[in-house]
Write an enzyme that holds these catalytic residues in place. Structure first.
Site, PDB file in Angstrom:
ATOM      1  N   GLY A   1       0.795  -1.236   0.000  1.00  0.00           N
ATOM      2  CA  GLY A   1       0.000   0.000   0.000  1.00  0.00           C
ATOM      3  C   GLY A   1       0.823   1.281   0.000  1.00  0.00           C
TER       4      GLY A   1
ATOM      5  N   GLY B   1       3.631   1.416  -1.880  1.00  0.00           N
ATOM      6  CA  GLY B   1       4.476   1.275  -3.081  1.00  0.00           C
ATOM      7  C   GLY B   1       4.096   2.240  -4.190  1.00  0.00           C
ATOM      8  CG  ASP B   2       6.297   3.863  -8.176  1.00  0.00           C
ATOM      9  OD1 ASP B   2       6.505   4.935  -7.562  1.00  0.00           O
ATOM     10  OD2 ASP B   2       6.404   3.727  -9.408  1.00  0.00           O
ATOM     11  CG  LEU B   3       0.255  -0.250  -9.170  1.00  0.00           C
ATOM     12  CD1 LEU B   3       0.418   0.200 -10.614  1.00  0.00           C
ATOM     13  CD2 LEU B   3      -0.075  -1.742  -9.143  1.00  0.00           C
ATOM     14  CB  ALA B   4      -0.258   1.687  -3.598  1.00  0.00           C
TER      15      ALA B   4
ATOM     16  CG  ASP C   1       7.240  -4.487 -19.870  1.00  0.00           C
ATOM     17  OD1 ASP C   1       6.820  -4.640 -18.702  1.00  0.00           O
ATOM     18  OD2 ASP C   1       7.260  -3.383 -20.447  1.00  0.00           O
TER      19      ASP C   1
ATOM     20  CG  HIS D   1      -0.023  -4.576 -21.884  1.00  0.00           C
ATOM     21  ND1 HIS D   1      -0.784  -4.970 -20.806  1.00  0.00           N
ATOM     22  CD2 HIS D   1       1.013  -3.879 -21.361  1.00  0.00           C
ATOM     23  CE1 HIS D   1      -0.218  -4.523 -19.685  1.00  0.00           C
ATOM     24  NE2 HIS D   1       0.869  -3.858 -19.999  1.00  0.00           N
TER      25      HIS D   1
HETATM   26  C1  BG6 Z   1       3.279  -1.710 -18.388  1.00  0.00           C
HETATM   27  C2  BG6 Z   1       4.688  -2.011 -18.808  1.00  0.00           C
HETATM   28  O1  BG6 Z   1       2.567  -2.908 -18.165  1.00  0.00           O
HETATM   29  O2  BG6 Z   1       2.634  -0.963 -19.414  1.00  0.00           O
HETATM   30  C3  BG6 Z   1       5.448  -0.730 -19.108  1.00  0.00           C
HETATM   31  O3  BG6 Z   1       5.355  -2.720 -17.768  1.00  0.00           O
HETATM   32  C4  BG6 Z   1       4.689   0.109 -20.111  1.00  0.00           C
HETATM   33  O4  BG6 Z   1       6.755  -1.004 -19.590  1.00  0.00           O
HETATM   34  C5  BG6 Z   1       3.248   0.291 -19.686  1.00  0.00           C
HETATM   35  O5  BG6 Z   1       5.338   1.369 -20.191  1.00  0.00           O
HETATM   36  C6  BG6 Z   1       2.446   0.961 -20.785  1.00  0.00           C
HETATM   37  O6  BG6 Z   1       1.164   1.286 -20.284  1.00  0.00           O
HETATM   38  P1  BG6 Z   1       0.339   2.512 -20.867  1.00  0.00           P
HETATM   39  O7  BG6 Z   1      -0.958   2.443 -20.157  1.00  0.00           O
HETATM   40  O8  BG6 Z   1       1.127   3.752 -20.571  1.00  0.00           O
HETATM   41  O9  BG6 Z   1       0.236   2.274 -22.342  1.00  0.00           O
END
Ligand code: BG6
Length: 483
Positions: A18, A20-23, A235, A240
């Site tokens: 909680g 951390g960076d993402l949070a 990654d 994605h």
């Molecule tokens: C993350 C990757 O999952 O998605 C990153 O780890 C990348 O390296 C990011 O920069 C891109 O996400 P967005 O939403 O900015 O397109």
């Protein structure tokens, strides 16, 4: 256009990691925006759990600062920010030890929805899952949310899935791929399955090829240690881009529900053919004046990790046999843009004298930053002097078409609210993640076996020359990378 807010039930959300960076960057600012739109019921609580030795007041201050920095809270919202902050709590919890777990058990309420967000290194997933059970903090209705990277190959992903499955049913596990929470990514399904126009053409009779581009301008500076062990394939492509590919290629599910959608996506991944090594180009960005090279950013002077990848793949099924899908993604490219382009076949015969150009309809869908769609059509060039044809876009930029208040909900806020609602449609199922690794593993192993060295490319370019050649040798070309 004002977005409709569907209320959710009262909840307790525990965020491990909680502090951390993402949070701080995404989860809490996102929750604040949901709070502002009236979607966080009174009485709901967000409980930060981490190792830092702070109390709830210290945590509230940390999150207040984070929201000012990353969440764009306006001055006029200070009062509302205070109300939101009051719903935050903090517990010092040791993922590998005993500290904090009894207190968490006492704090959590079972009569409201409860969810546990594992915003921590995957190596801690098992410890957290086990303690949530041992200390009777989670029950059969609890939800767990896990972040990417979900493994680094098939074996490690299977291990993670098995670890979670020891304590939670698949219906309780929410694996996040934040691309699935993006507005336009969902719009792909609306465009495909909400219109009659495209479906009859959406196959190998009419489509020449499909391009998926996710270009970024940022480098890997600051996250080199993680990225260098990952590379663009792990990654971005395995998750994605693969998800985008699934949504563009899948059959229509019988209904928009979690398993129906995920069953169809899984079939696409399983139908992906192994790739010929000649159909992949890997790149690394070069030094550019004062701008460091990839290897400097990654602090690994001998790194063979790719910061760019372009590949050509095929889906072996009746709909897509013979249609190439070209995927590319990279860092430090010309512009930040994500686009899917469906390039239709050219007309077989032109009735217009002197018109030798191979006109093609292209449906281009921009996912970010400027969301929209263009359909390239061929028309007569206006004016006298015979029939000269030109290609023009029928342009629909969503911000213009839908007005300035078009929904700007961030991917994370949408996905977290789906967790609270118990809707898994936009989350990856365990078998999907494993199938994606099963396809990527041999590719990555091939590079290792051949000591494949990525090609250098200029920062601010469209990637290495070889990526262009990947298309040119089949008489096709990439669409320009531009915002
Ligand atoms: C993350 C990757 O999952 O998605 C990153 O780890 C990348 O390296 C990011 O920069 C891109 O996400 P967005 O939403 O900015 O397109």
């Amino acid at each position: 256009m004002v977005s409709r807010v569907i209320p959710v039930e009262e909840f307790d959300l525990v965020i491990f990691g909680g502090t951390g960076d993402l949070a701080r960057r995404k989860i809490l600012p996102g929750l604040f925006r949901r709070f502002l739109s009236g979607q966080m019921p009174a009485g709901s609580r967000i409980i930060g759990a981490a190792r830092s030795d702070i109390d709830s007041d210290g945590y509230r201050q940390m999150i207040r600062d984070a929201i000012s920095e990353f969440g764009g809270a306006e001055k006029s919202e200070t009062g509302r920010l205070n109300d939101f902050i009051a719903q935050l709590h903090y517990l010092r919890v040791d993922a590998k030890g005993e500290a904090g777990w009894k207190e968490l058990h006492e704090l959590i309420r079972f009569k409201v929805v409860n969810a546990f967000y594992f915003s921590v290194a995957p190596s801690l997933f098992g410890d957290l899952a086990e303690r949530l059970h041992t200390f009777k903090i989670a029950d059969n209705d609890s939800r767990v949310v896990v972040e990417k990277p979900f493994g680094r190959d098939l074996v490690s992903a299977q291990e993670l899935n098995d670890t979670l499955a020891e304590h939670f049913d698949e219906t309780q596990i929410y694996r996040i791929d934040h691309y699935l929470g993006k507005e336009t990514v969902q719009n792909l399904m609306a465009v495909r399955f909400g219109n009659m126009l495209f479906e009859p053409l959406w196959n190998n009779h009419y489509v020449d090829h499909i391009q998926i581009t996710v270009a970024e301008t940022v480098g890997v500076g600051g996250r080199g240690a993680y990225y260098d062990k990952s590379g663009a394939m792990r990654d971005m492509v395995q998750n994605h881009l693969m998800q985008l590919l699934c949504l563009i290629a899948m059959e229509a599910p019988s209904q928009f529900d979690a398993d129906a959608v995920r069953d169809e996506k899984l079939k696409v991944i399983r139908a992906l053919q192994p790739i010929d090594p000649h159909h992949i180009v890997r790149g690394q960005y070069d030094v550019n004046g004062d701008e460091p090279s990839y290897r400097e950013d990654a602090e690994n002077p001998k790194s063979f990790t790719e910061s760019f990848i372009a590949l050509r793949c095929e889906i072996a099924n009746w709909r897509w046999a013979g249609v190439p899908f070209y995927l590319r993604t990279g860092k430090k490219l010309k512009a930040r843009t994500s686009e899917i382009a469906v390039v239709f076949k050219d007309i077989g015969h032109s009735i217009f004298p002197g018109d030798e150009k191979r006109h093609r309809n292209i449906l281009a869908i921009q996912l970010q930053p400027n969301e929209g769609m263009q359909l390239q059509v061929t028309i007569k060039e206006p004016g006298p002097g015979g029939m000269r044809l030109i290609d023009v876009p029928l342009d629909m930029t969503f911000a213009e078409a839908l007005g300035p208040d078009a929904d700007d909900t961030d991917a994370y806020e949408r996905l977290i609210m789906d967790v609270i609602r118990g809707n898994q449609t936009l989350f990856m199922r365990g078998d999907e993640v494993e199938a994606a690794w099963a396809w990527t593993d041999p590719i990555i192993e091939g590079w290792k076996a051949r000591n494949d060295v990525p090609k250098l490319y200029d920062q601010g370019s469209g990637g290495p020359e070889d990526a262009m050649a990947l298309m040119h040798r089949e008489e096709r070309r990439w669409r320009e990378i531009k915002e």
